[in-house]
Enzyme design. Structure first.
Site, PDB file in Angstrom:
ATOM      1  N   SER A 206       4.008 -31.542   3.209  1.00 57.26           N
ATOM      2  CA  SER A 206       3.534 -32.826   2.993  1.00 57.26           C
ATOM      3  C   SER A 206       3.226 -33.513   4.176  1.00 57.26           C
ATOM      4  CB  SER A 206       4.587 -33.898   2.123  1.00 57.26           C
ATOM      5  OG  SER A 206       4.065 -35.054   1.936  1.00 57.26           O
ATOM      6  N   GLU A 207       1.972 -34.184   3.971  1.00 59.91           N
ATOM      7  CA  GLU A 207       1.435 -34.848   5.356  1.00 59.91           C
ATOM      8  C   GLU A 207       2.272 -35.859   6.184  1.00 59.91           C
ATOM      9  OE1 GLU A 207      -1.785 -38.158   4.166  1.00 59.91           O
ATOM     10  OE2 GLU A 207      -1.888 -35.994   3.188  1.00 59.91           O
ATOM     11  N   ASN A 208       3.212 -36.492   5.210  1.00 62.84           N
ATOM     12  CA  ASN A 208       4.244 -37.523   5.921  1.00 62.84           C
ATOM     13  C   ASN A 208       5.405 -36.502   6.673  1.00 62.84           C
ATOM     14  OD1 ASN A 208       4.962 -36.563   3.186  1.00 62.84           O
ATOM     15  ND2 ASN A 208       6.689 -38.191   3.277  1.00 62.84           N
TER      16      ASN A 208
ATOM     17  N   SER B 199       2.934 -32.745  11.704  1.00 59.22           N
ATOM     18  CA  SER B 199       2.244 -32.426  10.382  1.00 59.22           C
ATOM     19  C   SER B 199       0.599 -32.448  10.433  1.00 59.22           C
ATOM     20  CB  SER B 199       2.780 -33.421   9.332  1.00 59.22           C
ATOM     21  OG  SER B 199       2.288 -33.120   8.009  1.00 59.22           O
TER      22      SER B 199
END
Length: 215
Positions: free
Chosen positions: A47-49, A89
């Site tokens: 996940s990009e977070n 990320s």
């Protein structure tokens, strides 16, 4: 016309994700794919977070407010999973370390152009997020969307009219009525929902579609 449900679409995408793949699931409909990945396959969800090793959504009451995906939905962190800085990320996303990303879209062209961050309307709220980074960084880009808008217009088009996210980046589109492979020669139909015909798809999209050989 017969159509797949949201859950059936997610399950169909999940079937095409191979074991060992590193995968990003975009905000919205693509996040539901996590709930249909087989437990006996080792697939790494990013996940990009700043999460790697996500599992499906937790059971009601088991949510951890510190464990959320990029869409702010609660998730499970599987054994061996980890979380890290947002910059790390994005380095993972931009650096070609993801095998597949699954994104939503406003439009996709038959050659694989992607438009999914703005309609260009005066009152539109742009929301690019990490979509541009994923579109150019992932080894394969899958799009998951309804074939038609609420107004009955095809989202699979000859040429995108909305602002582009990426050029020639989408390899496959999963819709509620058919799955399409995209490339320099245009769109081909991989499979269709029972009761849907190739002629109907050609009429709905306005594209000269062909069935993929062997499909």
């Amino acid at each position: 016309m017969n159509r797949l449900s949201r859950e059936q679409m997610a399950a169909r995408v999940a079937r095409d994700i191979p074991e060992g793949a590193y995968v990003n699931l975009g905000i919205g409909l693509p996040t539901t794919v996590a709930n249909f990945l087989p437990a006996d396959k080792e697939i790494f969800l990013q996940s990009e977070n700043g999460l790697l090793g996500m599992g499906p959504a937790p059971a009601a009451g088991d949510e951890d407010p510190d464990l959320i995906n990029a869409g702010k939905q609660p998730v499970i962190l599987l054994t061996g999973g980890c979380y890290f800085h947002h910059a790390d990320s994005f380095a993972m996303m931009r650096g070609g370390h993801l095998d597949i990303c699954v994104l939503g879209a406003f439009q996709v062209s038959a050659q694989g152009d992607l438009a999914n961050w703005s309609t260009g309307a005066a009152d539109a709220i742009p929301a690019v997020g990490g979509a541009m980074d994923l579109a150019i960084g992932a080894k394969q880009v899958f799009v998951m969307m309804d074939l038609l808008t609420k107004q009955g217009e095809s989202k699979l088009v000859a040429e995108c009219s909305y602002p582009l996210t990426g050029l020639r980046c989408v390899s496959r589109v999963y819709t509620d009525v058919a799955v399409f492979d995209l490339g320099k020669d245009g769109a081909t139909v991989l499979e269709m929902v029972d009761g849907v015909t190739l002629a109907q798809l050609c009429e709905l999209t306005g594209l000269p579609l062909q069935m993929r050989e062997g499909a």
